[in-house]
Motif scaffolding. Structure first.
Motif, short mmCIF file in Angstrom:
data_model
loop_
_atom_site.label_atom_id
_atom_site.label_comp_id
_atom_site.label_asym_id
_atom_site.label_seq_id
_atom_site.Cartn_x
_atom_site.Cartn_y
_atom_site.Cartn_z
N TYR A 339 0.85 -1.20 0.00
CA TYR A 339 0.00 0.00 0.00
C TYR A 339 0.88 1.24 0.00
O TYR A 339 0.73 2.12 0.83
N ARG A 342 -0.24 4.26 -3.60
CA ARG A 342 -1.21 3.83 -4.59
C ARG A 342 -2.51 3.45 -3.92
O ARG A 342 -2.62 3.46 -2.69
N HIS A 343 -3.48 3.10 -4.73
CA HIS A 343 -4.82 2.79 -4.23
C HIS A 343 -4.77 1.64 -3.24
O HIS A 343 -4.03 0.67 -3.41
N VAL A 346 -5.79 -2.64 -4.31
CA VAL A 346 -5.32 -3.29 -5.54
C VAL A 346 -4.18 -4.28 -5.35
O VAL A 346 -3.85 -5.01 -6.28
N LYS A 370 -7.17 -4.21 -10.93
CA LYS A 370 -8.19 -4.72 -10.01
C LYS A 370 -9.31 -5.47 -10.72
O LYS A 370 -9.69 -6.57 -10.31
N SER A 577 -5.21 11.58 -0.58
CA SER A 577 -5.25 10.45 -1.50
C SER A 577 -4.49 9.31 -0.87
O SER A 577 -3.88 9.45 0.18
N ASP A 578 -4.51 8.18 -1.53
CA ASP A 578 -3.77 7.04 -1.01
C ASP A 578 -2.26 7.26 -1.11
O ASP A 578 -1.49 6.50 -0.56
N SER A 579 -1.85 8.30 -1.83
CA SER A 579 -0.42 8.60 -1.93
C SER A 579 0.05 9.48 -0.79
O SER A 579 1.13 9.28 -0.24
N SER A 735 -0.79 12.82 -6.90
CA SER A 735 -1.56 11.69 -7.42
C SER A 735 -0.97 11.23 -8.74
O SER A 735 -0.82 12.01 -9.67
N ASP A 738 -2.65 6.80 -11.74
CA ASP A 738 -2.62 5.39 -12.09
C ASP A 738 -2.49 4.62 -10.77
O ASP A 738 -1.55 4.84 -10.00
N HIS A 739 -3.45 3.74 -10.51
CA HIS A 739 -3.44 3.02 -9.24
C HIS A 739 -2.30 2.01 -9.16
O HIS A 739 -2.05 1.44 -8.11
N TYR A 740 -1.62 1.75 -10.25
CA TYR A 740 -0.77 0.58 -10.32
C TYR A 740 0.72 0.92 -10.45
O TYR A 740 1.47 0.81 -9.51
#
Length: 808
Positions: A339, A342-343, A346, A370, A577-579, A735, A738-740
């Motif tokens: 984690y 990123r998101h 995933v 995902k 954000s997740d970042s 951000s 791109d989640h990946y």
């Protein structure tokens, strides 16, 4: 009336054609057998409405017989052809019994199917014959099965289901005798009166089959009580934590010598006997919390001596990990939630490391998309006689049940399904593909045969709603095969039966040599790392890119829970954000040689990631994962996320970096360890920008001063400087979009608006090299404001003070 089912030994001596079809009732009672036939008939009826789904996943399915096609007219057609596949496979096995009688009977039933008007009754006859055939399998050469009884957790989430505070009382550790006979008997192995009123989890059998280890919580104490900022003492009431226990098993499956191995206010579970004589397990003792949503302590892989002493951390990962198990080559497989920038939903896929915690690497799927993959792959087990791994495709927002998958680590990872095959294609992956939580806890007997937990009723329910409508879960123990057959072995309608495994000895994998200094009395808390060639990369570098250095980041675990609290100020690095909800600090930079090699020292047991820097000090590539070294470890990487299934690029010469002593990381500027926007960036703005922007405020110039405001970025708000609120929304970088994966050259300062603006001389501002570096490193580092999680630390950082993380 019970049907006589031959044991494995007697099956080879008996003629299956002599079995009487009127003796159909094999499972405890006439009614329970009828219910099982009806449940399987209805499940196949449901599958027949979903032929489009089967067509979609056909290429991803382990064996085509497990599919349902338009050529299948009804459940009878399906069970007939699947039973034929099963019969053919068993007949070809070494030591297979005489299957002629079964073959003749199956042929007769096929003929009857062409004219029968009562196809459900004929389905019941085939169902009975299929059970006889399945239990004639030579792989079933064991007489007892170890398993647990357990209610589903009160909380449906991949993390929370393993907190003792959410356990429902009931169950035990059981041995099933005569599992393939007419009347299997389940017996609790624990001494009478022992461990009553609590809940059981994660049994594990020693290699010699004589010891069992499991987790148990007695359920006393306040389940809502959780302590914060006291990581060395744990989080929960002691009676609300899973503790590890062991017991000795005799030849009859009786347990004795019950011992409690761990205690305290930590959850300890998922034990795994190691070839080196130690035991790996999952524990909250590393400290830290989940970074989204609530009070949720993290847990990672630890190890200990078999008596519970000498507990040591194997993984300093800042997030959750699950279910270590030993592969045939002696490596330790486990599931890790990766984690990093990123998101959050995933990456929960297989990783491996040595049993002493070295060389942790993703097996596959760490950057998978995902929608094309399972959210998680759990319950990892090495398949006998194979390099493959079986597991459960499970949801993020749910419990550890779903669809059974077969993983091939040797297949090149395509960020999709190439390394994975569906063993149970009728069950789509939960959450990511809206499947149900039907199967769980597989134990492979071979590539084609597995003991599993299965709940037919769950297939008709929405996974998360199903927890409420069916809180116990009616998971029974089944023999599952690759052809789509599942044969009930044992069920308790009052409680789920999980984690079945043969009660017998099994081969011990090789003992990998200990190369970590962690077992020494006074280990030197550092290791070294070598990168052979940073240009050996999965994704292409920008043209004419020259990498001159690596920037080394340390990730800090969340030292406070993320759930609602009475304060907001300074509690996070802007809940955005997740970042940007991950705190970090820069350990330093090290040189990269002309051939792309680097060799440097690292602090041990600190979670780190790297950025590749060009000649201007700008990051070109950034990891969105992490690694670490054990004390004394030399960790070697071929390149920057080089393809795992391709031989490394060859060089006739020794890497330049390895021809010298390892570099010592050069610390970065003030405000980078840990990150502190007030110390790193604001001084540059104070010197060059604040006054001018104040003068031109009427012309639309955004304020860049130290006034404290509440910034909103994403879901939450937090107190920051007004300058940060002006820059973060449009001019900074937080951000990836791109989640990946990170696209080399398309993130950080290079992708921001602020860097080119300043580089091109915004209003003739001339920043010194250090001042430009301060802006650059901030942009490359997700434009964080805070470098700590606690309220008090955040307030101190607002005042410009140096604050150290409470967890490192």
């Amino acid at each position: 009336m019970g049907r006589i089912i031959p044991t494995h030994r007697t099956q080879q001596k008996r003629n299956h054609s002599a079995f009487k079809l009127f003796c159909l009732f094999s499972l405890l009672s006439v009614q329970s057998y009828a219910n099982e036939v009806d449940a399987q008939f209805k499940a196949l009826e449901f599958d027949l409405t979903r032929t489009a789904h089967f067509e979609k996943v056909a290429d991803e399915t382990f064996h085509p017989a497990a599919l349902v096609t338009k050529a299948d007219g009804d459940p009878l057609d399906i069970i007939l052809r699947r039973t034929k596949s099963l019969l053919d496979d068993i007949s070809k096995m070494p030591d297979a019994p005489d299957m002629i009688g079964c073959a003749n009977k199956l042929q007769s039933l096929n003929k009857q199917a062409k004219t029968s008007n009562d196809r459900k009754a004929l389905f019941a006859e085939v169902h009975a014959l299929r059970r006889d055939i399945a239990f004639a399998n030579p792989l079933l050469n064991f007489e007892k099965i170890l398993f647990i009884k357990r209610h589903r957790s009160n909380f449906s989430h991949m993390c929370d289901q393993y907190y003792g505070a959410h356990a429902r009382p009931g169950g035990g550790v059981f041995v099933l005798s005569n599992p393939f006979g007419d009347n299997p008997q389940a017996k609790n192995i624990l001494p009478e009166g022992a461990l009553k009123g609590g809940s059981f989890l994660s049994p594990e059998l020693s290699f010699d089959g004589k010891q069992v280890m499991f987790a148990y919580v007695d359920g006393t104490g306040d389940p809502k009580h959780i302590v914060h900022l006291e990581h060395e003492r744990g989080h929960w009431d002691e009676g609300c934590c899973y503790h590890l226990f062991s017991a000795t098993l005799d030849s009859k499956g009786n347990g004795s010598n019950l011992k409690q191995l761990t205690d305290g206010t930590f959850n300890d579970f998922d034990p795994c006997y190691l070839p080196n004589g130690r035991v790996a397990f999952i524990s909250e003792r590393r400290g830290g919390y989940l970074r989204c949503g609530r009070d949720c302590p993290s847990y990672t892989v630890h190890d200990m001596k078999p008596d519970g002493s000498d507990i040591r951390i194997l993984s300093p990962h800042e997030n959750n990990e699950w279910q270590p198990s030993v592969l045939h080559d002696g490596m330790l497989a486990y599931t890790r939630w990766d984690y990093v920038d990123r998101h959050g939903c995933v990456a929960h896929h297989p990783w491996i490391m040595t049993p002493d915690g070295r060389d942790s690497r993703a097996v596959h799927g760490n950057f998978s998309v995902k929608a094309e993959r399972a959210d998680m792959e759990m319950d990892l087990r090495a398949v006998p006689g194979s390099h493959k791994i079986v597991g459960t495709a499970a949801p993020h927002h749910g419990q550890a049940y779903g669809s059974i998958v077969m993983i091939d680590p040797r297949t090149p990872d395509d960020d999709a399904m190439a390394p994975v095959k569906r063993v149970t294609p009728e069950v789509a992956f939960p959450e990511s593909q809206k499947g149900k939580q039907v199967y769980g806890t597989p134990w492979p007997l071979s590539n084609k045969y597995h003991l599993v937990a299965y709940d037919a009723k769950m297939q008709k329910k929405n996974g998360r709603q199903g927890d409420k409508s069916n809180p116990r879960g009616e998971y029974g123990i089944y023999l599952l095969d690759a052809f789509g057959n599942k044969v009930l072995i044992y069920r308790d309608h009052e409680i789920a039966c999980l984690s079945p495994m043969p009660l017998r000895a099994r081969p011990k994998p090789p003992v990998l040599p200990e190369k970590s200094d962690r077992l020494e009395d006074n280990p030197k808390m550092e290791g070294t790392m070598a990168v052979m060639n940073v240009y050996d990369s999965l994704l292409p570098w920008p043209e004419a890119t020259g990498i001159k250095a690596l920037r080394i980041y340390q990730i800090y675990p969340s030292s406070v829970p993320s759930g609602p609290r009475p304060h907001e100020t300074g509690r996070r690095i802007a809940e955005a954000s997740d970042s940007v909800n991950l705190t970090r600090g820069i350990i330093g930079t090290v040189p990269v040689e002309e051939d792309g090699s680097a060799y440097f020292k690292l602090p041990a047991l600190k979670e780190v990631y790297f950025q590749a820097l060009d000649e201007n000090g700008l990051a070109v590539q950034s990891m969105r994962s992490s690694t670490w070294v054990q004390p004394g470890e030399l960790l070697v990487c071929m390149g920057c996320h080089e393809p795992k299934n391709r031989a490394p690029l060859q060089s006739k010469k020794t890497a330049l970096a390895l021809q010298r002593a390892p570099s010592v990381p050069v610390p970065d500027v003030d405000g980078t360890k840990p990150f502190s926007y007030p110390r790193l960036v604001q001084p540059v703005l104070d010197q060059h920008c604040v006054a001018c922007h104040a003068e031109k405020a009427g012309e639309g110039a955004p304020p860049l001063d130290r006034q404290i405001v509440q910034s909103k970025l994403g879901k939450g708000t937090t107190d920051v400087f007004r300058s940060y609120d002006s820059l973060i929304h449009d001019h900074a970088f937080w951000s990836y979009g791109d989640h990946y994966r990170t696209i080399p050259g398309e993130f950080g300062a290079r992708a921001s608006k602020l860097y080119p603006m300043l580089k091109n001389g915004h209003h003739n501002i001339k920043l010194s090299p250090e001042e430009m570096h301060r802006i650059t490193v901030w942009l490359d580092s997700m434009s964080n404001f805070y470098g700590v999680y606690e309220k008090e630390g955040g307030i101190a950082q607002l005042r410009g003070e140096i604050v150290q993380p409470t967890l490192e």
